[in-house]
Enzyme design. Structure first.
Site, short mmCIF file in Angstrom:
data_model
loop_
_atom_site.label_atom_id
_atom_site.label_comp_id
_atom_site.label_asym_id
_atom_site.label_seq_id
_atom_site.Cartn_x
_atom_site.Cartn_y
_atom_site.Cartn_z
N CYS A 83 -16.32 -26.50 -24.60
CA CYS A 83 -15.53 -27.56 -25.23
C CYS A 83 -15.38 -28.79 -24.36
O CYS A 83 -14.82 -29.80 -24.79
CB CYS A 83 -14.16 -27.04 -25.63
SG CYS A 83 -14.28 -25.68 -26.78
N SER A 207 -5.89 -25.81 -32.71
CA SER A 207 -6.71 -26.92 -33.21
C SER A 207 -7.65 -26.36 -34.29
O SER A 207 -7.95 -25.18 -34.31
CB SER A 207 -7.49 -27.57 -32.07
OG SER A 207 -8.31 -26.62 -31.44
N ILE A 209 -11.17 -26.33 -37.01
CA ILE A 209 -12.63 -26.42 -36.98
C ILE A 209 -12.98 -27.77 -37.62
O ILE A 209 -12.45 -28.11 -38.68
CB ILE A 209 -13.23 -25.22 -37.74
CG1 ILE A 209 -13.06 -23.97 -36.89
CG2 ILE A 209 -14.68 -25.47 -38.11
CD1 ILE A 209 -13.31 -22.69 -37.65
N HIS A 333 -11.12 -30.97 -33.59
CA HIS A 333 -11.80 -30.53 -32.37
C HIS A 333 -13.23 -30.08 -32.64
O HIS A 333 -13.53 -28.90 -32.65
CB HIS A 333 -10.98 -29.40 -31.71
CG HIS A 333 -11.56 -28.89 -30.44
ND1 HIS A 333 -12.21 -29.70 -29.52
CD2 HIS A 333 -11.59 -27.63 -29.91
CE1 HIS A 333 -12.61 -28.95 -28.51
NE2 HIS A 333 -12.25 -27.70 -28.71
#
Lengths: 385, 129
Positions: A83, A207, A209, A333
């Site tokens: 990430c 958070s 998808i 995110h």
């Protein structure tokens, strides 16, 4: 080393984009960033993407994106650190400009996550954990962060309501950001009553998808002074550190050692400290991670991050506004794009272009982007010139 | 999972084989080639204790595809009595009565199945001691 400036910013409305491919979104933001910088030529491109292979079945995407960008034979690099791939692409671009290898670089991040089922997306994200010793036992990212949250609560007395206040704040900010995935405000009760994903974390602590991309144009300060017609943002600090891949191999589950170290490096290079930061974009993949990050960077004492969020110290009108964009929670995110979107937000803030979420007199901004549960951490500090 | 990948990890999954740095004594599970304390590459193989206590835990309601039929299931970081820490599911327990510091014991269990033939993946899970 040469000084580096940010001269172009590009982002689009993030969300579930079933009508747009990975390259559609990337080319959109790349062209926006080039238009913002008023340039039609770049020397090189660096792209952050976590796992286009698992999400859309396509690797070798630096080539695909350079090809579709219409710039024949452009040197293009794709980097990955889960990430934090976006921030790593930024660091890679920085190194190219600082060293003189390239003068003008397009740095982008992208992830197309909704072409697969939620279960398959959960699996794809979980590959950033230790597959043989965590994934094999059925671990997920929410579960790892939930275990960190429980340790933090047990040691410092942090509460679920304090974690919820992070999500509430970030949704408030996201509602002011036209590019955020979610533009609705939520309440502490909404968070506390949402489904438990991994105890003690609720769905609204996590958070989402997201499909999305973001891009910036960076160049040498010398070139920026010649060609930029907009306020120039200078990159003044950078840090990067790793930690153990698996959570259980760490000594302390209540902090992010890699973030601590990356922040120390960045502050030393910039010649400033945590109290000099006017606005920050922090990796709130889960509410607890924003709490822990604000402690690890040194904004608050260890154990005080949850209390600080609850007291509004990180709110838009607080002493240190955190995640004015809405953060990962509300902006969304798309794994590889997040780190670049954080830079875009700080760019808007330092240029005074952040609209309704503008922090008055913002001069110095910081971004913190992590891979996994902090297996990697990258910090960047930027200043208005 | 490929057969060679499964086979490579059998010493750890079935027998809890770890390594101990001969120079500084640090314990590593799974084994690794270089000690991150003293950079030594000399290790001896040791077997971890199967008794320990919960350091932190969670109960998952949302799981990856291969585990979704098992939800809700608890997972924990467990500190074994020889100080090694591992990640494992907790089973045969009341999920509302788990706590930090709770004594547990590791047992060989089925962890998941995969493929049309339902090939079974085995490994350790913890049960209340």
């Amino acid at each position: 080393m040469r000084e580096v400036a940010i001269i172009g910013l590009g982002i689009h409305k993030w969300g579930e984009h079933w009508d747009r491919s990975l390259s559609d979104m990337f080319i959109d933001v790349a062209l926006k960033a080039m238009a913002d910088a008023e340039i039609d030529k770049i020397d090189s491109m660096c792209v952050g993407c976590m796992t286009s292979g698992l999400f859309v079945g396509q690797e070798h995407i630096a080539v695909q994106l350079a090809d579709y960008l219409g710039i024949k034979h452009l040197p293009a690099t794709r980097v990955e650190t889960a990430c934090a791939s976006g921030a790593l692409a930024f660091r890679t671009g920085l190194a190219e400009v600082m060293s003189g290898l390239s003068d003008i670089v397009l740095v982008g991040g992208v992830e197309k996550m909704t072409d697969v089922s939620v279960e398959d997306a959960t699996f794809a994200l979980s590959t950033a954990a230790d597959q043989d010793y965590e994934g094999y036992h059925g671990i997920t990212f929410p579960a790892l962060c939930a275990m960190m949250a429980r340790s933090h609560m047990n040691r410092y007395g942090s509460t679920s309501e304090q974690l919820a206040s992070v999500a509430v704040k970030n949704h408030f900010n996201g509602a002011l950001n036209p590019n955020a995935q979610y533009q609705s405000q939520i309440t502490i009760e909404n968070v506390m009553n949402s489904t438990i994903i991994a105890d003690p974390l609720h769905m609204l602590d996590c958070s989402p998808i997201t499909d999305g991309a973001a891009a910036v144009i960076i160049c040498s300060m010398e070139t920026a002074r010649k060609i930029s017609k907009k306020p120039i943002v200078k990159v003044t600090g950078w840090g990067h550190a790793t930690d153990t891949l698996a959570l259980h191999n760490r000594e302390d589950f209540t902090t992010l050692k890699s973030t601590e170290l990356a922040a120390q490096q960045a502050f030393k290079i910039a010649g400033i400290g945590p109290r000099d930061i006017d606005v920050a974009e922090i990796h709130d993949g889960f509410s607890i991670m924003e709490v822990i990050a604000t402690e690890a960077i040194g904004f608050f004492e260890k154990g005080q991050g949850g209390f600080a969020a609850e007291q509004g110290r990180t709110a838009l009108n607080g002493e240190l506004p955190v995640n004015t964009s809405g953060g990962l929670k509300s902006r969304g995110h798309p794994a590889g794009a997040t780190g670049v979107a954080q830079i875009v937000e700080i760019g808007y803030q330092l240029r005074g272009d952040a609209g309704k979420r503008q922090v008055q007199n913002a001069r110095i901004g910081l971004t913190q982007n992590i891979g996994g549960i902090g297996g990697s951490s990258l910090i960047h500090i930027m200043e208005a010139v | 999972m490929s057969v060679p990948k499964y086979w490579r990890n059998i010493p750890q999954r079935y027998r809890l084989e770890a390594v101990k740095c001969i120079k500084c004594g640090k314990l590593f599970f799974p084994p690794r080639p270089v000690c991150n304390e003293c950079r030594s590459q000399e290790f001896e193989t040791v077997h971890l204790s199967d008794e320990g206590k919960i350091v932190t835990f969670t109960v998952l309601n949302s799981a990856p595809s291969k585990f979704s039929y098992q939800t809700p299931y608890p997972i924990a970081v467990i500190e074994l009595s020889d100080s090694a820490k591992i990640c494992a599911q907790i089973t045969d327990c009341d999920i509302d009565k788990l706590y930090i510091g709770m004594p547990v014991k590791l047992q060989m269990r089925k962890l998941s199945t995969e493929g049309d033939a339902g090939i079974i993946n085995y490994g350790y899970k913890a049960v209340p001691a």
